[in-house]
Design a protein around this motif. Structure first.
Motif, short mmCIF file in Angstrom:
data_model
loop_
_atom_site.label_atom_id
_atom_site.label_comp_id
_atom_site.label_asym_id
_atom_site.label_seq_id
_atom_site.Cartn_x
_atom_site.Cartn_y
_atom_site.Cartn_z
N GLN A 92 4.20 0.76 1.40
CA GLN A 92 4.07 -0.52 1.52
C GLN A 92 3.00 -0.82 0.92
OE1 GLN A 92 4.18 -0.15 5.88
NE2 GLN A 92 6.75 -1.05 6.16
N SER A 93 2.28 0.02 0.79
CA SER A 93 1.41 -0.86 -0.10
C SER A 93 1.17 -1.78 -1.34
CB SER A 93 -0.26 0.03 -0.02
OG SER A 93 -0.61 1.19 1.25
N PHE A 94 2.62 -0.51 -1.81
CA PHE A 94 2.75 -0.31 -3.79
C PHE A 94 3.29 -1.99 -3.28
CE2 PHE A 94 2.39 4.14 -4.27
CZ PHE A 94 1.92 4.01 -5.16
N GLU A 95 4.41 -2.54 -2.23
CA GLU A 95 4.34 -3.50 -2.05
C GLU A 95 3.64 -4.71 -1.91
OE1 GLU A 95 8.38 -2.94 0.86
OE2 GLU A 95 8.41 -1.38 -0.40
N PHE A 96 2.96 -4.98 -0.75
CA PHE A 96 1.95 -5.12 -0.85
C PHE A 96 1.52 -5.79 -2.08
CE2 PHE A 96 2.00 -3.72 3.68
CZ PHE A 96 2.69 -4.62 3.95
N CYS A 97 0.26 -4.81 -2.65
CA CYS A 97 -0.35 -5.31 -3.59
C CYS A 97 0.58 -5.73 -4.94
CB CYS A 97 -0.26 -4.37 -4.49
SG CYS A 97 -2.29 -2.87 -3.40
N GLU A 98 1.41 -5.77 -4.41
CA GLU A 98 2.45 -6.46 -5.57
C GLU A 98 2.34 -7.79 -5.85
OE1 GLU A 98 7.50 -5.88 -7.79
OE2 GLU A 98 6.27 -4.24 -6.71
N GLN A 99 3.01 -8.16 -4.29
CA GLN A 99 3.23 -9.16 -3.49
C GLN A 99 2.11 -10.06 -3.82
OE1 GLN A 99 5.55 -9.36 -0.16
NE2 GLN A 99 5.98 -7.63 -0.15
N LEU A 100 1.06 -9.42 -3.79
CA LEU A 100 -0.26 -10.56 -3.58
C LEU A 100 -0.37 -10.70 -5.07
CD1 LEU A 100 -3.37 -8.56 -1.71
CD2 LEU A 100 -2.32 -10.87 -1.44
N ILE A 101 -0.04 -9.23 -6.64
CA ILE A 101 -0.62 -9.42 -7.69
C ILE A 101 0.23 -11.08 -8.11
CG2 ILE A 101 -0.34 -9.32 -10.33
CD1 ILE A 101 -1.61 -6.06 -8.61
N ARG A 102 1.42 -10.80 -7.89
CA ARG A 102 2.74 -11.90 -8.47
C ARG A 102 2.19 -13.45 -8.01
NH1 ARG A 102 6.57 -9.87 -11.24
NH2 ARG A 102 7.30 -8.01 -10.13
N ARG A 103 2.30 -13.50 -6.20
CA ARG A 103 1.69 -14.29 -5.94
C ARG A 103 0.67 -15.67 -6.46
NH1 ARG A 103 2.46 -16.93 -0.62
NH2 ARG A 103 4.26 -15.97 -0.79
#
Length: 198
Positions: A126-137
């Motif tokens: 989930q950490s990978f997904e969360f980091c990706e979402q933060l950067i995209r936002r």
């Protein structure tokens, strides 16, 4: 960062995922990204955040406060609605290093705080997904920041040349007193860069 005191003030904080790791996705979506909040819930978050900033300003005797909080990367429009003149420093870091640090945090925080069983392998994924979402936002919302109110520095530059990086930040954001603060930056550089790594 501001997420720890916010966890004591309301339900919208990344820190709640360490207590309830089985709900990490929901906590991230609602507590970090502020997605799916209705108007009343969003106003509750804003009220608590504004109150926290008032407390920090009072405690420090300053009219400007500096907050280092990765979660705020996802909250640019909301922060600007509260603080239209806010200035932002984005510390760019290798995403894999970000995820590695997040894995270490999951392990230590869940061991201390979790009230539920948890699977570290799931949390790491989930950490990978969360980091990706933060950067995209962040990439999507950074254009909303007024000109001259955003600067970006690389984590490695901040770690290796903290005084030069701070000088760049002060210059880019037109913050007064940079020359006078250079000695203080040298004194705190080692401690600050060590804490940034976590």
């Amino acid at each position: 960062g501001s997420d720890l005191p916010m966890a004591a003030m309301c339900e919208y904080s990344a820190y709640h995922s360490y207590v309830f790791p089985q709900q990490a996705e929901s906590v991230f979506s609602r507590g970090v990204m502020l997605d799916g909040l209705n108007e009343r819930e969003l106003q509750r978050w804003k009220d608590r955040y504004y109150f926290l900033m008032q407390k920090l300003a009072y405690a420090t005797g300053k009219t400007q406060v500096l907050v280092r909080n990765a979660s705020d990367t996802a909250r640019i429009p909301h922060l600007l609605s509260l603080f239209p003149n806010a200035k932002f420093v984005y510390i760019a870091r290798d995403p894999y290093e970000m995820v590695r640090a997040t894995h270490e945090r999951w392990e230590s925080m869940c061991r201390l705080w979790s009230l539920q069983d948890y699977d570290l392998a799931v949390l790491h994924e989930q950490s990978f997904e969360f980091c990706e979402q933060l950067i995209r936002r962040y990439l999507n919302d950074r254009s909303k920041i007024p000109a001259g109110h955003l600067t970006q520095v690389r984590f490695e530059d901040l770690r290796d040349d903290p005084v030069g990086s701070m000088r760049q930040i002060y210059d880019d954001l037109a913050i007064a007193g940079g020359a006078d603060a250079a000695l203080q930056w040298k004194i705190v550089a080692e401690t600050t860069t060590r804490s940034l790594a976590g």
